[in-house]
Structure formats: C-alpha cells, structure tokens
Design an enzyme around this catalytic site. Structure first.
Site, PDB file in Angstrom:
ATOM      1  N   VAL A 279      58.685  81.267 102.763  1.00 32.53           N
ATOM      2  CA  VAL A 279      58.049  82.408 102.103  1.00 32.53           C
ATOM      3  C   VAL A 279      58.112  82.233 100.583  1.00 32.53           C
ATOM      4  CG1 VAL A 279      58.246  84.897 101.686  1.00 32.53           C
ATOM      5  CG2 VAL A 279      58.461  83.990 104.001  1.00 32.53           C
ATOM      6  N   ALA A 280      59.249  81.734 100.105  1.00 28.85           N
ATOM      7  CA  ALA A 280      59.424  81.540  98.662  1.00 28.85           C
ATOM      8  C   ALA A 280      58.488  80.483  98.114  1.00 28.85           C
ATOM      9  CB  ALA A 280      60.870  81.148  98.373  1.00 28.85           C
ATOM     10  N   ILE A 282      55.405  79.704  98.981  1.00 27.35           N
ATOM     11  CA  ILE A 282      53.959  79.980  98.974  1.00 27.35           C
ATOM     12  C   ILE A 282      53.682  81.276  98.218  1.00 27.35           C
ATOM     13  CG2 ILE A 282      51.914  80.281 100.417  1.00 27.35           C
ATOM     14  CD1 ILE A 282      53.508  78.974 102.707  1.00 27.35           C
ATOM     15  N   GLU A 284      51.951  84.222  98.036  1.00 29.38           N
ATOM     16  CA  GLU A 284      51.077  84.934  98.969  1.00 29.38           C
ATOM     17  C   GLU A 284      49.867  85.573  98.286  1.00 29.38           C
ATOM     18  OE1 GLU A 284      54.255  85.498  98.585  1.00 29.38           O
ATOM     19  OE2 GLU A 284      55.289  85.121 100.473  1.00 29.38           O
ATOM     20  N   ASP A 326      16.359  77.968  73.190  1.00 32.29           N
ATOM     21  CA  ASP A 326      15.015  78.250  72.705  1.00 32.29           C
ATOM     22  C   ASP A 326      15.114  78.987  71.377  1.00 32.29           C
ATOM     23  OD1 ASP A 326      13.358  77.156  74.597  1.00 32.29           O
ATOM     24  OD2 ASP A 326      13.347  78.919  75.870  1.00 32.29           O
ATOM     25  N   ASP A 613      12.730  80.140  79.856  1.00 31.59           N
ATOM     26  CA  ASP A 613      12.096  81.359  80.346  1.00 31.59           C
ATOM     27  C   ASP A 613      10.835  81.104  81.167  1.00 31.59           C
ATOM     28  OD1 ASP A 613      10.405  80.526  78.378  1.00 31.59           O
ATOM     29  OD2 ASP A 613      10.651  82.283  77.090  1.00 31.59           O
ATOM     30  N   ASP A 617      10.361  75.441  82.775  1.00 31.39           N
ATOM     31  CA  ASP A 617      11.744  75.255  82.345  1.00 31.39           C
ATOM     32  C   ASP A 617      12.691  75.067  83.526  1.00 31.39           C
ATOM     33  OD1 ASP A 617      11.231  75.462  79.623  1.00 31.39           O
ATOM     34  OD2 ASP A 617      11.392  77.644  79.626  1.00 31.39           O
ATOM     35  N   ASN A 707      57.574  88.820  96.119  1.00 31.42           N
ATOM     36  CA  ASN A 707      56.315  88.067  96.032  1.00 31.42           C
ATOM     37  C   ASN A 707      55.084  88.960  96.143  1.00 31.42           C
ATOM     38  OD1 ASN A 707      57.867  85.812  95.830  1.00 31.42           O
ATOM     39  ND2 ASN A 707      57.008  84.758  97.607  1.00 31.42           N
ATOM     40  N   ASP A 711      55.749  90.797  91.974  1.00 32.42           N
ATOM     41  CA  ASP A 711      55.000  89.743  91.267  1.00 32.42           C
ATOM     42  C   ASP A 711      53.522  90.076  91.130  1.00 32.42           C
ATOM     43  OD1 ASP A 711      57.243  88.306  91.057  1.00 32.42           O
ATOM     44  OD2 ASP A 711      56.702  86.725  92.467  1.00 32.42           O
TER      45      ASP A 711
END
Length: 889
Positions: A279-280, A282, A284, A326, A613, A617, A707, A711
């Site tokens: 878990v730490a 990744i 999330e 242009d 335009d 183009d 997380n 975070d």
C-alpha cells in the site's frame, strides 16, 4: 426524395421565401418541434458501470486481497476500513469521470461549428445545432454543410463528400438539376448537399430538408457505435509508472515474507506488514489527481479564450519553441480600413469617418469593381465575411455605392472564387446590355493578367511605365504597412467560363488598407522571447508590409529577416532547413509553403505551433506539433484539423496558453514528486523496521488513511498552484524530459528518506520515553500503540509541511508566500484537523489503533515534522547563493 423536386417546389413545401428566410419566431417553433440539429450521442455508461470500472486496477486487487486476509484472521475493523477506502476511491473516480464528461461537453459547445443562415431578411451566423428544416443556408468554401440541403443556388460549387460516399474527389453541384429516378445514390444527387460534407470551392445556397438523425449521415450514425479512449503521452507515462510501482510492491512483499520466514516471525502478522508496504509503495490517488489537474487546467485555459481539443496539446504546449502566426487578425486587430485609393497618378485619401464623393470616374469604377467582386456583407454596422472584403464593402458605403444597390443593378451571373495560388478573385456581372468581369487581388498577379490600364477614363495599352508606376505605388504603400489590393475589369458580350475571365484585363487602380497591430501583442511577443520561444510571422501579404509590421512588433530586427514564397521555391528543402533560423517573416506564402516552413523548423529540433484559419491551412495545422485554429475567422476545416482553438483570434492568447500549459505540466510534476516522496517515506519506515527486526511502526489502515486522505488534498492543491512568472523566463521543456529531471528525483529521494527516518525517530522516542528500545522484547501493548501514534502523526504532518517545499524548486516558501496558494494552506489546515480527529475521537482512535497525545508530544512531533521542510529550505538557500555568485562572476 427531395432531389426529384425543383427548388421552387421544395421552398413551397417548407413555406419559406429564399430572399428573407425564416423568421426568428418560426425558426424557434421548428427547433422545438424537430429538436436540435445534432446526431444522437452514444449511450452513457450507467453509474454502476462507472463504479465497477474504477475497481479494475492492480492496487484495488491488492487492497481487496488485504481485506479478505484481515477478515480471515478476525481483524474486522481493519477489513471495514480497507473496504471503505476502496469504496471511497471508486466513488471519487466516478465523480471525477462525470465531471470530466461535463467539462468536455462544455468545451464541445464552445467549439461547435457555425453556419450562415438567412433569417428575418438578414444573413446571420448561428450554431449549426440551431439549424432547422426550412432554413436558407448560405454556403462558401471552407464550411461544413450543417444539414441535408436541397440546393437553390450554386456558383462553381464543389463539395467534398468522402464523409458520406468515400469518394475524395469533390463533386460538382448544380442547383438547377432535377432527377426522375426513384432510387439514386447520394453521390449522384448533384442538386443536394449533405450534412458533414465540406464545401471546397465556389458558393451556394440551400434549403434545409433534413436535420439531426433525419439526415443521410444520421442514418449511418444509427448503425455505428464508437467507444474509444486515447491515453495522452502523460497518462501513458503515469500508467507505466503505476505498473512499475505495482510490480515493485509485489516483489517487496514476497521478499518480506521470505525475510519473515527466516527470522521466524509471525507469518500472518508479516503478511499484513507486507500488505502495508505494498500500500505504501503505490500512490493510490495519483491517477485521479492528475485527471483533476488536467481537467481544471483545460477549463482555466478556456477562460483565457484557448479551447484545448486534445489533452496531449496541454503537455506539448510546455515544449513549444516556435510560434508561427498569421498576421491578419492574430497579430493585428482584423479591422481592415481602406485609407487610400489610387488610380493612375492620382492618390485619394479616404476619410476615416463620414461619407465622401468620388469626383473622378476612374475612382468610381475602382470602388464599384471592389464592391461587386466581394462576398462580404455589411448591414447595420455589422459585417460578415473576410475582413478585407468587408473593408471594401464599407468603402462603397462611404462613397454612396452600397453593395445591395450595386448588386441589384449589376446582377452576378458567374464567378471564379479566390484561390491562394492565383491570389485573385473574379465575378461576372451584368453591365447594360452586356457583361463585365470584375477582378481583384494581388497587384503583381493582376498586372500579369492585364493588357490595358484605365487612364483618364480611357483604356490604354499597359506600358512598362504604367506597370512600373503601379508597382512603385504598391511598394510605397507596403512600406507604410498598408495592405495593397488591385482591381481590374473586362467587358464582354457573353457569359464567360471561369477559365476565360482572368485574361486581357484592364487595370483600374489600387486600394491601400491597414489592419493595425493589436495593442497587447507587442508585450506578448517580448514575453515569448524571454521564455525562449521564437515568434514567426507567416502571411500572404507583400514582403515589405509584413517586414515593416514584424519590426514594429519586435518579431524581426531588419528586412533581411524576411523571405518570400518565390525565394523559398528557389531553395532546396535541405538549403531552406539550413537557413530557417535566419528568417522571422515569411511573406507571399502559399499553404504548401506553410507545411514546408513547419517541417524545416521541426528538422532543426523545434516544437512548432502553427496558426491557421482557411481550408488550405489544414495540412500545416496537422503537420505542426500544436495546430491552432482561429475561432472567429476560422473555417470548420481548420478547427477540425487543430489541437487548440482561439476564441479571440489573438496572438497574446497563444502565449498565455503556453504559459498555462507549462504551469499545468509543472504542477502535475510537483504532484507526482510530492506523492512519490511521501510514499518513499512510508517504504523506508516499514522496510527498515522489517530488515532490522524491529516492530513495524505503521499499520496498513494507517498508511491507507495517510495516502488517500492526508496526502490527497495537498496533492490536488499543488496541482492548481498558480506558479510564478519565472516559468516564462525559462527555455521550453524538452519533450522527452523525465519527471525526475532538474533535480526533481533527488528532491523526491531526499524528502522521502528524511520523512521515513523522522517517522522511525518518533517511534523510537515513544519507546525510549518508557525505557524500551526498538529491539526490546515483550513491549506492552499500550506503549506500542503510543509509539505507533507518534510515528503516525509525524508521518502525516511532515508530509503536509513538505508540500510547502514542493511549490518551487529554488525559491523559499517565504519568497513564494504562504497564502499565494490558499488551497494548499487550506489543505494543510484540513489535514492537521483530520489527523487530530483520528487520534482524539474515541471510535476513530480505536479503529486506527492510536490514542491522544499530550501537548508535549505534539510539540515534539511538530518539530520533527518541520525538519524535511527546513532541510529543503536550506538546500534552496545554497542553490540561490550559488546562482548569485555565478551571476556576479
């Protein structure tokens, strides 16, 4: 079968007069009856489908596995927390996906194609979705057909129908044709025009006979479904990063189980530890946070008049090193005004306001030709059409020769539309009992097609002296930044084909008009240069005119930095690429030259933005790294080929978009580095405790809380950081630059290591306070929870404070300001409040295995949590000091 009916019958069926069109009231009633002129959208995913789609992720599988294990070993509270986190993560994903859909819909509405229709007796530009059956639709080159039309008028009209028939060669159209066949393919119906096809040449009018799903293309759409999602390069990088972290997490889990086996630890306990480490490892919230940052950034860009059609454009904007622009409308105000008219040896100043009288017949003939050889309209102070043509129609109004009156007296019977290669346009109008060709365009091309000149109201042979006089006058006007157009005529007793019109002409004179530079452009060009971006002007105007305006704006320093299309043709591709850095102005260029210019800059390693335009183009917009279409003057084709649309056609908006693009990428990078530093701190904490046979200071549920909750808010706040003006004082970012370039990787490793070491230190302090060490056996449960609480709070609070350090790589937080990003300040306060709530509210503290800290402990944890921020500030101080010394040296 509308193709079997005459135009008159169709008009009668829809109860519409082609001269006035529908009334606004009738159009509103028909819109309510038939609905908007849109194809049916594909069915949206249900909320349930969106929810389950959020669960298809490696991290979610890891968390669900952890929940099952905790249930099996009787840790029901932990299982509930883990499943709650999974549920919350999925809900957040659903909300963000729904918001993204809404944002895309809003942007699509802003970028919706426009159509010209005749209503209430006037030609109006409306959204194509508002076209109703019976509307009289006006067609010109470069517009997509908004609905199925029965043509009622056509002049050299050609329509490219590959969207419907698969045939790429444009089809000739004839409004007068009718057919008796009961069944005829769409490609053979020359009196019809169909939705989503493209006008490539000529002009025409048609009555809308089918809209929305009642069109030919609507019938095809019913049997087609498209469901595809393209990942941007940034999203691909993030997906790769996520996979790599996932595999690393699984590998570390396996390693921990092996270590635990040899250390003879409790395998169930270590399995939970391994899960906590996974878990730490990744982050999330990273995918959701990046999606939020991109969506907010794109929405913000739309507020500064830049509609981003494709998300990769946001990433590419930060790398743009050349802006090819242009001149007309982008660098200038796009408000052409005729200042002078010139007939042989006579210059007339046109009054800025009011009206005037043309005393000489030559002048009257000149103005008459300019007005009749025009497709623009000007009524009630509002013009539609090309700004140059509007200026010529306004010229006629000033000299009491309004376009409506002239067209009534001199009906147009044929025409040869403007072509970017010929740089001429011709119309054939009735003149007494015969006809007269009126031609306008570039004076040098006009002189090539002329054999006579009108002098004192008499056609005389075009001598070298007269030719030189016109060219000299045009040169003088161009040097005064005026745009020069010439006019000529030819009388005939029959209707000529377009091929016969532009030969044997009689030159009448010139008009000199000006389109003043936009007020804000000069500053924007200076800012672009400071940002390491080279602005380049590309125009069809005369070289001297273009160079003069470019020097006035600061694009070029001398006329020698300009080159014409003819000079480009004289160079090989290799030679042109070798010399490309010598030029800042490209004048008298064709659409093919634009592609050549883009490729030449790209061959020298540049990331190129190109504005456009027109229909022609589209190739250069596609070739450029960022194609930018004009929202006001741009055709539907140019908008379709572009990555970004300017709703104000302003060069300064491109520069602001580049700044915003740089800032968006910078913010995403800050977010990534911040989250990786935080997660590295967690990995250091858990892995060190396992390797050295210490108790693990953090539980999986505690890591999940930090997380996903503590975070996430600072990370989102960093994603909307306003940034600083110094971002436009740096050179463009290299497209393949890593997230970790420029010391960012070092900051992530240093910050993460410090956070991990300080978390372990807090844990040790908690144990030592009661005479225990990390290697002690039989540590009381209450004491272990106390030490874990110290570690838990230090980990969370140090990450909150470290977010402040991530705002700028070199500037102190005191220079940046604590309150310049109120979202981040609020996120830190909210994070502290949530952390306090977790350890002080009984049912939460029981669920997370923590308890309340004393005031003394709070002082200790806050001081420890401030260390990563303080170290970062110290490093920044030495970086600035080193730069100052190098600058002084």
């Amino acid at each position: 079968m509308w193709y079997t009916k005459t135009a008159a019958e169709v008009l009668n069926d829809f109860h519409v007069d082609p001269r006035s069109g529908l009334s606004s009231e009738e159009a509103g009633a028909r819109l309510e009856k038939h609905g908007e002129n849109k194809l049916k959208d594909k069915p949206r995913k249900s909320l349930a489908a969106l929810f389950f789609a959020q669960l298809k992720d490696l991290l979610i599988y890891v968390l669900l596995g952890a929940a099952v294990i905790t249930l099996l070993i009787g840790e029901y509270t932990d299982a509930v927390i883990i499943l709650s986190v999974v549920f919350l993560n999925a809900v957040i994903g659903v909300i963000q996906e729904h918001k993204a859909e809404k944002a895309i819909e809003a942007l699509q509405r802003m970028a919706a194609p426009k159509s010209l229709v005749r209503r209430d007796g006037e030609v109006k530009e409306i959204e194509s979705g508002k076209v109703v059956p019976g509307d009289i639709v006006v067609l010109d080159a470069g517009r997509y057909i908004p609905a199925d039309l029965r043509l009622i008028e056509s002049a050299n009209l050609q329509i490219e129908e590959s969207a419907l028939t698969g045939e790429s060669i444009p089809s000739d159209k004839d409004a007068r044709a009718t057919f008796n066949e009961a069944k005829m393919s769409a490609g053979d119906q020359s009196n019809m025009a169909f939705m989503s096809t493209l006008v490539t040449n000529g002009r025409g009018e048609g009555v809308a006979v089918g809209t929305g799903m009642a069109t030919e293309i609507g019938k095809i759409a019913e049997v087609l479904e498209e469901d595809r999602t393209d990942l941007t390069p940034l999203q691909q990088k993030l997906a790769g990063l996520g996979k790599m972290l996932g595999y690393i997490a699984v590998a570390i889990c396996a390693a921990i189980i092996m270590i635990a086996f040899f250390q003879k630890r409790n395998l169930i306990e270590m399995l939970l530890t391994a899960i906590s480490l996974a878990v730490a490892a990744i982050p999330e919230g990273l995918p959701a946070i990046v999606a939020i940052v991109l969506a907010l950034g794109v929405t913000k860009m739309s507020r500064i008049h830049a509609i981003v059609k494709r998300l990769p454009a946001v990433e590419t904007l930060g790398s743009v090193s050349i802006i090819c622009s242009d001149k007309t409308g982008t660098l200038t105000q796009n408000k052409m005004t005729v200042q002078h008219v010139y007939t042989y040896r006579h210059l007339e100043n046109v009054p800025a306001d009011g009206t005037a009288t043309a005393d000489k017949k030559n002048e009257r003939e000149l103005i008459k030709s300019f007005v009749l050889c025009s497709d623009a309209t000007f009524e009630n102070g509002e013009g539609t059409g090309d700004p140059t043509e509007i200026a010529l129609v306004v010229l006629g109004e000033k000299y009491h020769m309004p376009r409506k009156k002239l067209e009534t007296e001199h009906e147009r019977v044929a025409e040869k539309p403007f072509d970017s290669d010929r740089k001429l346009m011709s119309t054939l109008n009735r003149e007494g009992s015969g006809y007269r060709v009126h031609t306008k365009g570039a004076i040098d091309n006009l002189l090539k097609a002329a054999t006579h000149a009108l002098v004192d109201n008499t056609p005389v042979p075009l001598t070298k002296e007269i030719r030189a006089d016109y060219l000299r006058t045009a040169e003088e006007m161009s040097q005064r930044t005026l745009r020069v157009l010439g006019a000529a005529y030819k009388d005939t007793d029959r209707i000529l084909s377009p091929a016969e019109m532009e030969s044997g002409l009689t030159v009448i004179g010139l008009a000199g008009m000006i389109d003043p530079p936009r007020f804000e452009v000069k500053g924007a060009i200076a800012e672009a240069k400071r940002a390491g971006i080279t602005p380049v002007m590309i125009t069809g105007d005369h070289r001297d005119t273009a160079a003069a305006i470019a020097m006035e704006l600061g694009i070029a320093e001398s006329p020698e930095q300009s080159i014409s299309g003819n000079e480009i043709d004289s160079l090989s591709n290799v030679a042109f690429s070798d010399r490309i850095h010598n030029y800042r102005v490209f004048a008298r260029v064709s659409p093919e030259h634009k592609v050549q210019i883009v490729k030449a800059f790209q061959s020298r390693g540049h990331i190129v933005s190109m504005t456009g335009d027109g229909v022609n183009d589209a190739p250069s917009l596609k070739t450029a790294d960022i194609g930018v279409a004009m929202g006001i003057t741009g055709t539907d084709v140019s908008k379709g080929a572009s990555d970004m649309i300017l709703t104000d056609d302003n060069f300064a908006t491109i520069v602001r978009a580049v700044e915003e693009g740089r800032n968006i990428y910078n913010n995403i990078r800050k977010t990534i580095i911040f989250l990786l530093a935080c997660n590295l701190g967690e990995i250091v904490t858990v892995l060190a405790s396992v390797v050295f046979f210490w108790p693990v200071p953090l539980l999986p549920t505690q890591i999940l809380w930090i997380n996903l909750i503590t975070d996430t808010f600072p990370a989102i706040a960093l994603g909307v950081d306003p940034g600083g003006k110094e971002i436009m004082k740096k050179p463009p970012r290299a497209p393949k630059e890593s997230f970790f370039a420029g010391g960012a990787g070092f900051r992530a490793v240093l910050g993460g290591t410090l956070i991990g070491v300080l978390t372990l230190s807090a844990f040790f302090l908690g144990l030592n306070e009661h005479g225990y060490g990390p290697g002690s056996k039989d540590i009381p449960t209450g004491l272990l929870i106390y030490a874990e609480t110290m570690a838990f709070v230090v980990l969370a609070v140090s990450q909150l404070f470290y977010a402040l350090a991530m705002r700028n790589a070199t500037q102190s937080i005191f220079q940046v300001g604590f309150f310049t990003n109120i979202y981040l300040t609020g996120a830190i306060v909210l994070g502290m409040a949530l952390q306090f709530a977790v350890i002080s509210i009984p049912f939460l503290s029981d669920a997370f295995h923590v308890h309340m800290l004393s005031p003394r402990d709070w002082v200790i944890v806050v001081l420890l949590a401030l260390v990563p921020l303080a170290v970062s500030e110290l490093i920044k101080f030495f970086i600035r000091r080193g730069k100052d010394r190098n600058g002084a040296g």
